[in-house]
Design a protein around this motif. Structure first.
Motif, PDB file in Angstrom:
ATOM      1  N   GLN A 327       0.843  -1.190   0.000  1.00  0.00           N
ATOM      2  CA  GLN A 327       0.000   0.000   0.000  1.00  0.00           C
ATOM      3  C   GLN A 327       0.880   1.243   0.000  1.00  0.00           C
ATOM      4  OE1 GLN A 327      -3.438  -0.214   0.020  1.00  0.00           O
ATOM      5  NE2 GLN A 327      -3.644   2.019  -0.158  1.00  0.00           N
ATOM      6  N   ASP A 330      -2.887   6.052  -1.209  1.00  0.00           N
ATOM      7  CA  ASP A 330      -4.237   5.518  -1.366  1.00  0.00           C
ATOM      8  C   ASP A 330      -4.315   4.432  -2.438  1.00  0.00           C
ATOM      9  OD1 ASP A 330      -3.721   7.075  -3.508  1.00  0.00           O
ATOM     10  OD2 ASP A 330      -5.599   8.213  -3.456  1.00  0.00           O
ATOM     11  N   HIS A 331      -3.164   3.901  -2.824  1.00  0.00           N
ATOM     12  CA  HIS A 331      -3.200   2.873  -3.867  1.00  0.00           C
ATOM     13  C   HIS A 331      -2.391   1.663  -3.443  1.00  0.00           C
ATOM     14  CE1 HIS A 331      -3.801   1.447  -7.990  1.00  0.00           C
ATOM     15  NE2 HIS A 331      -2.556   0.985  -7.930  1.00  0.00           N
ATOM     16  N   ARG A 332      -2.922   0.485  -3.769  1.00  0.00           N
ATOM     17  CA  ARG A 332      -2.201  -0.749  -3.431  1.00  0.00           C
ATOM     18  C   ARG A 332      -1.530  -1.289  -4.699  1.00  0.00           C
ATOM     19  NH1 ARG A 332      -1.881  -3.114   1.089  1.00  0.00           N
ATOM     20  NH2 ARG A 332      -0.990  -5.209   1.239  1.00  0.00           N
ATOM     21  N   THR A 404       1.096   8.773  -4.198  1.00  0.00           N
ATOM     22  CA  THR A 404       1.351   7.526  -4.924  1.00  0.00           C
ATOM     23  C   THR A 404       2.480   7.641  -5.937  1.00  0.00           C
ATOM     24  OG1 THR A 404      -0.352   8.143  -6.526  1.00  0.00           O
ATOM     25  CG2 THR A 404      -1.022   6.679  -4.714  1.00  0.00           C
TER      26      THR A 404
END
Lengths: 615, 160
Positions: A327, A330-332, A404
């Motif tokens: 992670q 806000d992005h995996r 990110t």
């Protein structure tokens, strides 16, 4: 009978002489006055009138320079062609003349009607109108035989590309007035353009030069020739291989650049794109490899890894704990395949193209150093090619990084580069850490035939030779054992990296209306890895079904690498244990021939295809 | 003897009567007079010289005319040669383009395929057992440059 003379005459014998003298004086006086008027006061007018009658000025066109490949093969040449023109004021029956011209010119009725309108001097009032520009000799001869009133010829040069559309996107094009409109024709328009000359001669009434008459020649200057770094054979093979793969994979287009890393010379540069209307694959005039950007995907990982090695943060053997997803803000982010959390060496991270592992290395570097190294490798600004409409790429300013960015950019998303920029980045590793600017011009040849070599651009150091060497070794593993196996060729160590990136769509985002992703598959590499002589990038746009760089782009790389080694006469440094020569343990000629023969028999039996054996 | 004594001498011998009349001049037309022939002999031009001179003048004029004719012929020949030169240069350029078209890889491949040749799916290359063996120079190296320097000056001859 004696003549009768008057008394006065008899008395004054000099009277006759006086009268004659006065008459002569008046006569000569008149002539003198006329002489003064003609020679003196009105002299200029008569001089120009006489000059216009006997002096002929012929404009000598300055031929546009040719464009050659690196071996002197013509890629673009200019030839004189005849242009048919008309003086409409001398044409009484334009419709009939147009009809007569339509035959040899191959005009249809509509075009003939348009021509008739142009030839109508009463409506146009002009004394010059083009009928057809730069026609073939046979057509011009056919028109000349018609001996039509008011129809004339003049000579203009026309641009030809003898090899057809070969290297079309690089060469570019010229307009009807021979001005460069795109590509190198546009970039080097000034150098290629010739200078018009002029021949002034004194002629007789039949326009033949008068012996001993005036003869004043201002010679035309031929434009400079360009000698490109392009190799015609390599270019052809590149276009052939690329086109075949795009067709085979149902892709939307593709681009390939082949270069010599040490000199920056571009040997081939191919671009294909599907026509938006017909869907047909065409050799586009847009040099996409230089003008169009794409998100490179995993091929970008080498920048991050090289930066970490250069900064001394790790070595190829350093172990990093790599889960299969991570992670970031806000992005995996996840790896391609699921796997347990393991200790990956840096070498393995690159070989298996681990997204998570690369992101973890980027996090060790930090965004500042990631951004710095991307720029040092040449991203975010145009190369030194100076090609028209060359793109600089899209590289976020450090201040614009989002949460990110440190996850996306190192794995080649959220960054856009040209194929040329990416190839140059790999050339840095091939060149022992030096960035050598790319170039397309090998030399120019002036109008006197003097060749002037174009020097290579000034290299600059990006990473150390040690880092470059370590990277080369890891990239060899990528091809030998990792995702890039299809990029390997027998007998050579190939260093390369695969990349499969989601393609951002024009309307934004990565998913289309149907929820599908579109991909760009690419492969970048060089060989022989220990002393690189050739580097190649292959980018396939939106392949269908099979989308991976390792299976879509890498085979094209292998084809071209094999061809390039043969073309450049670079022998294999050693016999490898892989590939089709696996049986030739010690590399002796006898064993190699035996293995080749076995391969030939096997291949013939399996596919009934021929095997070419060449040096 | 002095002049005075001479006159006295004459007087002493002269007769004492009146002087005799002058003899009458012969009758002649009013304004005519005797022209004493010049001692210089009249120039007598040889007819052969006259004819020779005339022939010479004619010959010179004829020679000038012939020279003019040769000059004109030379100019015509020069014009023809210049036209021929331009025509041949144009032909050369056209042939050069034709050769380039014939040499183009696409045409050669098309011709090969027409004869039934195919591009193999897999190509296996032989390699020497001694990798250190001397190999030919690379394409585009010295060979190409040498060939170029020989050929190019002819290709880029200045336009007329």
């Amino acid at each position: 009978m004696k003549p009768v003379r008057s008394a006065a005459t008899r008395r004054r014998p000099h009277l006759r002489i006086g009268i004659i003298l006065v008459g002569l004086l008046l006569g000569f006086g008149g002539i003198s006055v006329r002489l003064v008027l003609i020679q003196g006061l009105g002299g200029d007018e008569y001089t120009s009138f006489g000059t216009s009658q006997r002096m002929q000025t012929i404009v000598l066109p300055g031929a546009r320079g040719s464009i050659f490949d690196r071996n002197g093969n013509d890629l673009a040449v200019s030839l004189p062609q005849r242009t048919i023109w008309a003086n409409p004021t001398l044409i009484d029956r334009p419709v009939e003349v147009a009809a007569a011209l339509a035959g040899p010119l191959g005009f249809d009725p509509a075009a003939t009607a348009v021509l008739a309108g142009r030839l109508d001097g009463r409506s146009s009032g002009t004394q010059f109108a083009y009928v057809a520009r730069r026609v073939d000799e046979s057509v011009a001869d056919a028109v000349a035989e018609l001996k039509l009133p008011g129809i004339g010829f003049l000579e203009e040069s026309k641009r030809f590309t003898p090899a057809g559309v070969l290297a079309h996107s690089v060469l570019g094009s010229v307009d009807v007035d021979n001005l460069g409109q795109s590509g190198l024709e546009m970039q080097y328009d000034k150098a290629l353009s010739g200078t018009e000359g002029e021949l002034v001669i004194e002629t007789d009434i039949r326009r033949r030069a008068l012996p001993g008459g005036e003869y004043e020649l201002k010679a035309a200057q031929r434009g400079n020739d360009l000698v490109l770094t392009i190799d015609r054979s390599m270019q052809y093979e590149t276009e052939r291989a690329l086109r075949a793969q795009i067709e085979a994979k149902g892709a939307q287009g593709g681009m390939v650049v082949v270069s010599r890393p040490a000199t920056g010379e571009i040997l081939a540069l191919a671009n294909f794109q599907r026509d938006a209307e017909s869907g047909e694959l065409v050799a586009t005039g847009n040099n996409m490899a230089v003008t169009t950007v794409y998100e490179p995907g995993s091929v970008n990982k080498v920048i991050t890894v090289a930066a970490a090695l250069e900064e001394g943060l790790l070595t190829p053997e350093t172990l990093i704990k790599v889960p299969d997803s991570l992670q970031v803000s806000d992005h995996r982010f996840s790896d391609h395949d699921n796997h347990p959390t393991e200790d990956y060496s840096v070498d393995r991270i690159l070989t298996e193209s681990s997204n998570v592992g690369t992101i973890k290395i980027a996090q060790m570097l930090g965004p500042d150093r990631v951004d710095s190294y991307l720029r040092r490798f040449g991203f975010g600004k145009a190369t030194d090619l100076g090609f028209p409409h060359e793109a600089a790429g899209i590289l976020l300013d450090r201040a614009d990084y989002s949460g990110t960015s440190i996850g996306a950019i190192p794995i080649g998303q959220g960054i856009a580069v040209t194929a040329m920029q990416m190839l140059e980045a790999y050339n840095v590793l091939a060149n022992g850490g030096l960035y050598v600017p790319p170039r397309l011009i090998l030399a120019t040849v002036d109008s006197a035939g003097q060749r002037h070599s174009t020097p290579s651009g000034k290299p600059r150091r990006v990473v150390s030779a040690t880092t470059a060497s370590q990277m080369r070794a890891m990239l060899v593993n990528v091809v030998a054992e990792g995702t890039g196996k299809r990029g390997g060729i027998t007998g050579y160590d190939v260093a390369g990296k695969t990349g499969t990136a989601r393609k951002p769509l024009p309307q934004g985002g990565y998913q289309d209306g149907a929820g599908n992703y579109h991909y760009v598959a690419n492969f970048v590499g060089f060989l022989p890895a220990e002393d690189p002589e050739l580097s190649i990038i292959v980018v396939i746009d939106e392949p269908v079904g099979d989308i991976f760089g390792g299976t879509v782009a890498a085979p094209v790389f292998a084809d071209l690498a094999q061809y390039g080694m043969r073309l450049l006469r670079i022998p294999p440094p050693r016999v490898t244990t892989g590939g089709t020569l696996a049986g030739a343990a010690d590399g002796s000629a006898r064993e190699i021939v035996a293995v080749v023969e076995q391969e030939r028999v096997r291949a013939t039996a399996a596919t009934s295809t021929a095997i070419a054996v060449g040096g | 003897m002095s002049p005075l004594s001479a006159r006295a001498q004459v007087s002493s011998v002269a007769p004492s009567r009146a002087p005799a009349a002058r003899p009458k001049a012969p009758s002649r037309p009013g304004h005519l007079r005797v022209v004493v022939p010049s001692k210089r002999r009249r120039l007598r031009v040889s007819p052969a010289l006259v004819v020779g001179s005339l022939l010479l003048v004619v010959a010179v004029a004829f020679g000038v005319a012939i020279a003019q004719v040769f000059l004109a012929q030379g100019q015509v020949r020069l014009d023809q040669m210049e036209a021929e030169l331009i025509s041949e240069q144009s032909r050369y350029q056209t042939l050069r383009k034709d050769v380039a078209e014939l040499e183009s890889p696409s045409r050669i491949v098309a011709a090969a395929e027409k004869q039934g040749m195919v591009v193999p799916d897999d190509v296996v290359y032989l390699q020497p057992s001694n990798p250190d063996a001397e190999v030919a120079p690379l394409s585009g190296g010295v060979e190409a440059a040498t060939a170029w320097s020989t050929v190019k000056p002819l290709l880029a001859a200045p336009a007329p």
